[in-house]
Design an enzyme around this catalytic site. Structure first.
Site: not given
Length: 146
Positions: A66, A69
């Protein structure tokens, strides 16, 4: 027309000059001694680390694949240090904790949730990347102060 010339660069010696650390008052050349305690928590440790915590807990649901993230990760270390014991920060890896992902209905990443007194704070689930300023506002909104 441009001519081709060789240019020589030299770096002056620092001998006899003030060291870099002395030029910055209050800076001793070392990092802070406070070590971030952001830890990865698994389903097996969730109750102990989050639900039974003495302080509010900010949970960061994340995944290695991600991109947002990865942008938020340094903020988690910062907030752990900034709130210095008044807030515990833990990370839960999405792919290896499917029961927690289902239980807390994590549909987007990163997802932040604040827990207090063993329960999810109503309305505190937030999906997507966040800035430092918005993170501070988010924590204040859900009753976490420095």
């Amino acid at each position: 027309m441009l001519s081709a010339r060789t240019v020589s660069h030299t770096v002056p010696s620092r001998a006899g000059r003030t060291p870099f650390t002395s030029a910055r008052p209050g800076f001793n050349g070392r990092q802070s001694t406070h070590v971030a305690r952001v830890t990865n928590v698994t389903e097996a440790l969730f109750d102990e680390q989050v639900l039974k915590a003495d302080t509010p807990v900010l949970v960061d649901f994340w995944a290695a694949w991600c991109g947002p993230c990865k942008l938020v990760a340094p903020l988690m270390d910062w907030v752990e240090q900034e709130y210095n014991g008044k807030l515990k920060v833990v990370k839960i890896e999405h792919d290896s904790n499917p029961q927690l992902i289902a239980k807390y209905k994590v549909y987007g990443l990163p997802t932040l949730i604040v827990f207090k007194n063993g329960e999810e704070v109503p309305g505190s689930k937030r999906e997507g990347a966040i800035t430092k300023g918005l993170l501070e506002q988010y924590l204040r909104k859900y009753g976490v102060s420095k």
